[in-house]
Write an enzyme that holds these catalytic residues in place. Structure first.
Site, PDB file in Angstrom:
ATOM      1  N   ASN A   9     -12.159  39.427   9.978  1.00 42.24           N
ATOM      2  CA  ASN A   9     -10.012  39.449  10.894  1.00 42.24           C
ATOM      3  C   ASN A   9      -9.642  39.226   9.650  1.00 42.24           C
ATOM      4  OD1 ASN A   9      -8.100  40.738  11.894  1.00 42.24           O
ATOM      5  ND2 ASN A   9      -9.235  39.304  13.863  1.00 42.24           N
ATOM      6  N   HIS A  94      -9.002  41.610  20.600  1.00 42.21           N
ATOM      7  CA  HIS A  94      -8.873  40.390  20.475  1.00 42.21           C
ATOM      8  C   HIS A  94      -8.269  39.575  21.327  1.00 42.21           C
ATOM      9  CE1 HIS A  94      -8.026  36.982  18.567  1.00 42.21           C
ATOM     10  NE2 HIS A  94      -9.051  37.188  16.591  1.00 42.21           N
ATOM     11  N   GLU A  96      -5.839  37.589  20.991  1.00 43.91           N
ATOM     12  CA  GLU A  96      -4.424  37.489  20.430  1.00 43.91           C
ATOM     13  C   GLU A  96      -4.036  38.738  20.861  1.00 43.91           C
ATOM     14  OE1 GLU A  96      -5.130  37.289  16.176  1.00 43.91           O
ATOM     15  OE2 GLU A  96      -5.693  34.968  17.169  1.00 43.91           O
ATOM     16  N   SER A 213     -12.675  29.402  14.025  1.00 40.44           N
ATOM     17  CA  SER A 213     -12.903  27.781  13.310  1.00 40.44           C
ATOM     18  C   SER A 213     -14.437  28.242  12.579  1.00 40.44           C
ATOM     19  CB  SER A 213     -12.352  26.464  13.866  1.00 40.44           C
ATOM     20  OG  SER A 213     -11.915  26.896  14.547  1.00 40.44           O
TER      21      SER A 213
HETATM   22  P1  13P Z   1     -10.782  31.603  12.869  1.00 34.08           P
HETATM   23  O1  13P Z   1     -11.769  31.905  12.115  1.00 34.08           O
HETATM   24  O2  13P Z   1      -9.235  31.963  12.167  1.00 34.08           O
HETATM   25  O3  13P Z   1     -10.110  30.501  13.814  1.00 34.08           O
HETATM   26  O4  13P Z   1     -10.232  33.265  13.622  1.00 34.08           O
HETATM   27  C1  13P Z   1     -11.129  33.535  14.607  1.00 34.08           C
HETATM   28  C2  13P Z   1     -10.650  35.406  14.946  1.00 34.08           C
HETATM   29  O5  13P Z   1     -10.028  35.564  15.427  1.00 34.08           O
HETATM   30  C3  13P Z   1     -11.256  36.113  14.607  1.00 34.08           C
HETATM   31  O6  13P Z   1     -11.304  37.339  15.181  1.00 34.08           O
END
Ligand code: 13P
Length: 255
Positions: A9, A94, A96, A213
């Site tokens: 992503n 998601h 976010e 992460s």
């Molecule tokens: P990171 O791998 O940057 O922590 O993001 C995870 C994520 O939100 C993938 O959709």
């Protein structure tokens, strides 16, 4: 029997030029790795050029969001009709989008149904906040998100979608969950909820990723867990690290 699936992503990163250059750099290396499904999810504007670059490969393409209506006066939105034929997957719900763009469980459910109506495979994101995690509310929260997301879906639809368990406290923080911790939420809570709503066979058929992460140095820990079928990778999917993550995943769990 579940084929592992690693998806990148990209979030709001890379211009069209940068996207094209990066995909040119990694596509044949990624394509050589077999036994896992590989998906990249660039921003909307890069989908068409990246699609062309992926033609000679078996790498899948996904969008990061989508509206549930087919067309109409929805300024700034992208519909399933527009994505159909352009990509195979779409990330929905998601954290976010839920946090910054007001996405609700109900809206996510409508988007999942719209994706299925147009032959797109949803990657449905769920996950608890740090506060919920520390208050011991993970199971109740994640189970509720799964129930709401799957409301009204057939067992066949559920079997074909992908769920990404992404604890919000692990996203972009460098503080990943532990393999055992993520496996417990995925095995007991997510598959448990699906078994409750449908049946054991459906719960065992759905592919569930871990996200938060994920890096080359911790992917093996996640992939070696019985209930984890892959990863949804953010930051590390913007770099050649992504190829490394896919390679290690294939070594640990490739079919
Ligand atoms: P990171 O791998 O940057 O922590 O993001 C995870 C994520 O939100 C993938 O959709």
């Amino acid at each position: 029997m579940r084929t592992p699936i690693i998806a990148g992503n990209w979030k709001m990163h890379k211009t069209i030029e940068e996207a094209v250059a990066f995909v040119r750099e990694i596509r044949f290396k990624l394509n050589e790795i077999k036994g896992v499904d590989k998906v990249i999810c660039p921003p909307f504007v890069a989908l068409a050029p990246v699609k062309e670059l992926l033609v000679p490969t078996d790498i899948g393409l996904g969008a990061q969001n989508m509206y549930f209506e087919e067309q109409g006066a929805y300024t700034g939105e992208i519909s399933p009709l527009m994505l159909k034929g352009l990509c195979q997957y779409v990330i929905l719900g998601h954290s976010e989008r839920r946090a910054y763009f007001g996405e609700t469980d109900e809206g996510v459910n409508r988007k999942i149904k719209a994706a299925f109506a147009h032959g797109l495979t949803p990657i449905v994101c769920v996950g608890e906040s740090l506060e919920q995690h520390e208050a011991g509310q993970t199971e109740e929260w994640v189970s509720g998100q799964v129930r709401a997301a799957l409301d009204g879906l057939t067992a066949d639809q559920v079997r074909s979608l992908i769920i990404a368990y992404e604890p919000i406290w692990a996203i972009g923080t460098g503080k990943a969950a532990t393999g055992a911790g993520a496996n417990a939420v995925i095995g007991l809570t997510i598959r448990g909820t699906i078994a409750d709503l449908y049946d054991q066979a459906t719960a065992q058929a759905v592919r569930v990723q871990y996200g938060g992460s994920v890096k080359p140095n911790n992917i093996a820990e996640f992939m070696s867990q019985p209930d984890i079928d892959g990863a949804l990778v953010g930051g590390a999917s913007l770099k050649p690290d992504f190829v490394e993550i896919v390679r290690i995943s294939a070594e640990v769990k490739g079919v």
